[in-house]
Design a protein around this motif. Structure first.
Motif, PDB file in Angstrom:
ATOM      1  N   PRO A 190      -6.288   1.036  -5.922  1.00 36.47           N
ATOM      2  CA  PRO A 190      -5.200   0.483  -5.110  1.00 36.47           C
ATOM      3  C   PRO A 190      -3.980   1.411  -5.143  1.00 36.47           C
ATOM      4  O   PRO A 190      -3.738   2.091  -6.134  1.00 36.47           O
ATOM      5  N   THR A 191      -3.258   1.454  -4.059  1.00 38.77           N
ATOM      6  CA  THR A 191      -2.022   2.227  -3.969  1.00 38.77           C
ATOM      7  C   THR A 191      -0.962   1.349  -3.325  1.00 38.77           C
ATOM      8  O   THR A 191      -1.219   0.188  -3.018  1.00 38.77           O
ATOM      9  N   LYS A 192       0.191   1.935  -3.068  1.00 38.40           N
ATOM     10  CA  LYS A 192       1.222   1.126  -2.412  1.00 38.40           C
ATOM     11  C   LYS A 192       0.866   0.822  -0.963  1.00 38.40           C
ATOM     12  O   LYS A 192       1.418  -0.085  -0.360  1.00 38.40           O
ATOM     13  N   HIS A 193      -0.096   1.581  -0.395  1.00 40.96           N
ATOM     14  CA  HIS A 193      -0.521   1.338   0.976  1.00 40.96           C
ATOM     15  C   HIS A 193      -1.870   0.621   1.072  1.00 40.96           C
ATOM     16  O   HIS A 193      -2.311   0.292   2.163  1.00 40.96           O
ATOM     17  N   ARG A 214      -3.946  -2.585  -0.623  1.00 38.56           N
ATOM     18  CA  ARG A 214      -3.896  -3.752  -1.504  1.00 38.56           C
ATOM     19  C   ARG A 214      -5.018  -3.718  -2.528  1.00 38.56           C
ATOM     20  O   ARG A 214      -6.067  -3.135  -2.305  1.00 38.56           O
ATOM     21  N   LYS A 215      -4.772  -4.386  -3.648  1.00 42.45           N
ATOM     22  CA  LYS A 215      -5.739  -4.410  -4.737  1.00 42.45           C
ATOM     23  C   LYS A 215      -7.080  -5.001  -4.307  1.00 42.45           C
ATOM     24  O   LYS A 215      -8.139  -4.501  -4.697  1.00 42.45           O
TER      25      LYS A 215
END
Length: 80
Positions: free
Chosen positions: A4-7, A9-10
Motif C-alpha cells: 500500500p502507498t498513499k495512492h 489503499r491497503k
C-alpha cells in the motif's frame, strides 16, 4: 501495487489481497471456488470491490513467492 502507498489503499494492495486469499485456503479449492469464497468474505467489509484481474494478480504473486501450489486443477496453501 504490491504494497500500500498513499495512492493505493491497503485493501487494494496485492499483498493484502494475497493475505485474504491465504486466509480462505483451509482446504484445496479450484480457482473459481476460491474466487467466490474471497468475494463472499469481502462483501461484509468496507473494502473496495475486488475485480477478477486483481484476484489473479494476487494469485500469481502468491505462486511466485511459493505461498501457494497449483496441481490437478486445485490451489492449496504451500507447506514449505
Amino acid at each position: 501495487m504490491i504494497l500500500p502507498t498513499k495512492h493505493l489503499r491497503k485493501d487494494r494492495a496485492i499483498l493484502s489481497v494475497g493475505g485474504e486469499i491465504l486466509s480462505q485456503l483451509d482446504e484445496p479449492y479450484t480457482v473459481s471456488e476460491l474466487w467466490e469464497r474471497v468475494r463472499r468474505a469481502r462483501n461484509g467489509s468496507f473494502a473496495v470491490t475486488l475485480t477478477f484481474d486483481w484476484f489473479i494478480l494476487a494469485l500469481s504473486f502468491l505462486y511466485a513467492v511459493s505461498a501457494i501450489d497449483f496441481a490437478d486443477g486445485v490451489i492449496t496453501a504451500s507447506t514449505r
